[in-house]
Design a protein around this motif. Structure first.
Motif, PDB file in Angstrom:
ATOM      1  N   GLY A   1      -8.754 -12.459  -0.325  1.00 48.25           N
ATOM      2  CA  GLY A   1      -7.823 -11.467   0.196  1.00 48.25           C
ATOM      3  C   GLY A   1      -8.531 -10.240   0.691  1.00 48.25           C
ATOM      4  O   GLY A   1      -9.712 -10.047   0.461  1.00 48.25           O
ATOM      5  N   ARG A   2      -7.748  -9.430   1.336  1.00 52.05           N
ATOM      6  CA  ARG A   2      -8.262  -8.176   1.891  1.00 52.05           C
ATOM      7  C   ARG A   2      -8.260  -7.099   0.831  1.00 52.05           C
ATOM      8  O   ARG A   2      -7.320  -6.989   0.060  1.00 52.05           O
ATOM      9  N   ALA A   3      -9.277  -6.316   0.801  1.00 46.68           N
ATOM     10  CA  ALA A   3      -9.322  -5.193  -0.135  1.00 46.68           C
ATOM     11  C   ALA A   3      -8.267  -4.164   0.263  1.00 46.68           C
ATOM     12  O   ALA A   3      -7.903  -4.046   1.423  1.00 46.68           O
ATOM     13  N   SER A   4      -7.797  -3.435  -0.738  1.00 45.21           N
ATOM     14  CA  SER A   4      -6.786  -2.393  -0.459  1.00 45.21           C
ATOM     15  C   SER A   4      -7.408  -1.196   0.188  1.00 45.21           C
ATOM     16  O   SER A   4      -8.588  -1.044   0.273  1.00 45.21           O
TER      17      SER A   4
ATOM     18  N   PHE B   1      -6.391  -5.080 -10.925  1.00 46.38           N
ATOM     19  CA  PHE B   1      -6.349  -5.690  -9.605  1.00 46.38           C
ATOM     20  C   PHE B   1      -6.332  -4.636  -8.504  1.00 46.38           C
ATOM     21  O   PHE B   1      -5.725  -4.825  -7.453  1.00 46.38           O
ATOM     22  N   ALA B   2      -7.029  -3.532  -8.733  1.00 46.11           N
ATOM     23  CA  ALA B   2      -7.028  -2.407  -7.789  1.00 46.11           C
ATOM     24  C   ALA B   2      -7.683  -2.752  -6.457  1.00 46.11           C
ATOM     25  O   ALA B   2      -7.434  -2.098  -5.461  1.00 46.11           O
ATOM     26  N   SER B   3      -8.492  -3.796  -6.419  1.00 45.13           N
ATOM     27  CA  SER B   3      -9.210  -4.134  -5.191  1.00 45.13           C
ATOM     28  C   SER B   3      -8.371  -4.875  -4.167  1.00 45.13           C
ATOM     29  O   SER B   3      -8.819  -5.083  -3.049  1.00 45.13           O
ATOM     30  N   TRP B   4      -7.159  -5.289  -4.544  1.00 46.86           N
ATOM     31  CA  TRP B   4      -6.369  -6.108  -3.633  1.00 46.86           C
ATOM     32  C   TRP B   4      -4.977  -5.532  -3.431  1.00 46.86           C
ATOM     33  O   TRP B   4      -4.256  -5.278  -4.391  1.00 46.86           O
ATOM     34  N   THR B   5      -4.583  -5.353  -2.152  1.00 45.58           N
ATOM     35  CA  THR B   5      -3.180  -5.053  -1.878  1.00 45.58           C
ATOM     36  C   THR B   5      -2.355  -6.265  -2.284  1.00 45.58           C
ATOM     37  O   THR B   5      -1.242  -6.126  -2.754  1.00 45.58           O
ATOM     38  N   MET B   6      -2.916  -7.462  -2.122  1.00 47.25           N
ATOM     39  CA  MET B   6      -2.390  -8.682  -2.709  1.00 47.25           C
ATOM     40  C   MET B   6      -3.427  -9.775  -2.533  1.00 47.25           C
ATOM     41  O   MET B   6      -3.534 -10.399  -1.482  1.00 47.25           O
TER      42      MET B   6
ATOM     43  N   PRO C   1       0.810  -1.226   0.000  1.00 43.18           N
ATOM     44  CA  PRO C   1       0.000   0.000   0.000  1.00 43.18           C
ATOM     45  C   PRO C   1       0.843   1.276   0.000  1.00 43.18           C
ATOM     46  O   PRO C   1       0.530   2.221  -0.736  1.00 43.18           O
ATOM     47  N   GLU C   2       1.907   1.316   0.778  1.00 41.79           N
ATOM     48  CA  GLU C   2       2.731   2.526   0.830  1.00 41.79           C
ATOM     49  C   GLU C   2       3.468   2.772  -0.496  1.00 41.79           C
ATOM     50  O   GLU C   2       3.845   3.899  -0.786  1.00 41.79           O
TER      51      GLU C   2
ATOM     52  N   GLN D   1       2.373 -14.270 -10.305  1.00 41.53           N
ATOM     53  CA  GLN D   1       1.960 -13.048  -9.622  1.00 41.53           C
ATOM     54  C   GLN D   1       1.889 -11.889 -10.596  1.00 41.53           C
ATOM     55  O   GLN D   1       2.724 -11.755 -11.487  1.00 41.53           O
ATOM     56  N   VAL D   2       0.876 -11.044 -10.381  1.00 40.33           N
ATOM     57  CA  VAL D   2       0.738  -9.782 -11.095  1.00 40.33           C
ATOM     58  C   VAL D   2       0.994  -8.658 -10.108  1.00 40.33           C
ATOM     59  O   VAL D   2       0.487  -8.681  -8.985  1.00 40.33           O
ATOM     60  N   LEU D   3       1.798  -7.701 -10.535  1.00 43.62           N
ATOM     61  CA  LEU D   3       2.046  -6.485  -9.760  1.00 43.62           C
ATOM     62  C   LEU D   3       1.606  -5.309 -10.608  1.00 43.62           C
ATOM     63  O   LEU D   3       1.955  -5.224 -11.791  1.00 43.62           O
ATOM     64  N   GLU D   4       0.853  -4.384 -10.022  1.00 41.68           N
ATOM     65  CA  GLU D   4       0.426  -3.168 -10.711  1.00 41.68           C
ATOM     66  C   GLU D   4       0.784  -1.958  -9.874  1.00 41.68           C
ATOM     67  O   GLU D   4       0.692  -2.005  -8.650  1.00 41.68           O
TER      68      GLU D   4
END
Length: 142
Positions: A139-142, A87-92, A32-33, A49-52
């Protein structure tokens, strides 16, 4: 500028629930940071894994992953500039493909198993899109 990076790797040690939770906890604490979102899929000894996020942040994180002793055979499958996140809804977010119907995988690969090393990056992204559409991502939402 936003980018999306997709990579695959093999686990250096047998996967355990503790190892997966450690990776996810680390991602959720630091992503998140850095403005990074994404998704982690795993099955057997394979990670995908996808990273955005911003180009510099995503590239720096990918470089850390390449050097991470938990991973081996890290392969870049896709890297692209994007206008918006998928994938904006997930920090991971996470997907344990062992819990998915194996026939689901046949849509994207020769065998009913995760092997992003043998399919195109586009096929791997299509699989991830379907996993989101079928609410298979946890997973937890961002």
């Amino acid at each position: 500028m936003l980018v999306r990076l997709l990579y695959a790797s093999r686990a250096a040690q047998p996967l355990s629930p503790e190892m997966i939770e450690g990776i996810l906890a680390q991602s959720r604490a630091h992503n998140p940071e850095q403005g990074i979102t994404g998704i982690l899929c795993y099955s057997g000894d394979i990670f995908m894994q996808v990273l955005e996020g911003g180009r510099d942040a995503v590239c720096e994180l990918y470089n850390l992953i390449v050097r991470d002793e938990r991973h081996r055979n890290v392969r870049l499958l896709s890297f692209e500039e994007i206008r918006e996140r998928r994938f904006a809804s997930w920090t991971m977010g996470q997907v344990n493909l062992a819990k998915i119907n194996p026939s689901f995988m046949l849509k994207y690969a020769e065998k009913a198993e995760l092997d992003p090393f043998c399919v195109s990056g586009a096929a791997s992204m299509a699989l991830l899109d379907d996993l989101i559409a079928t609410a298979s991502v946890l997973g937890r939402a961002s």
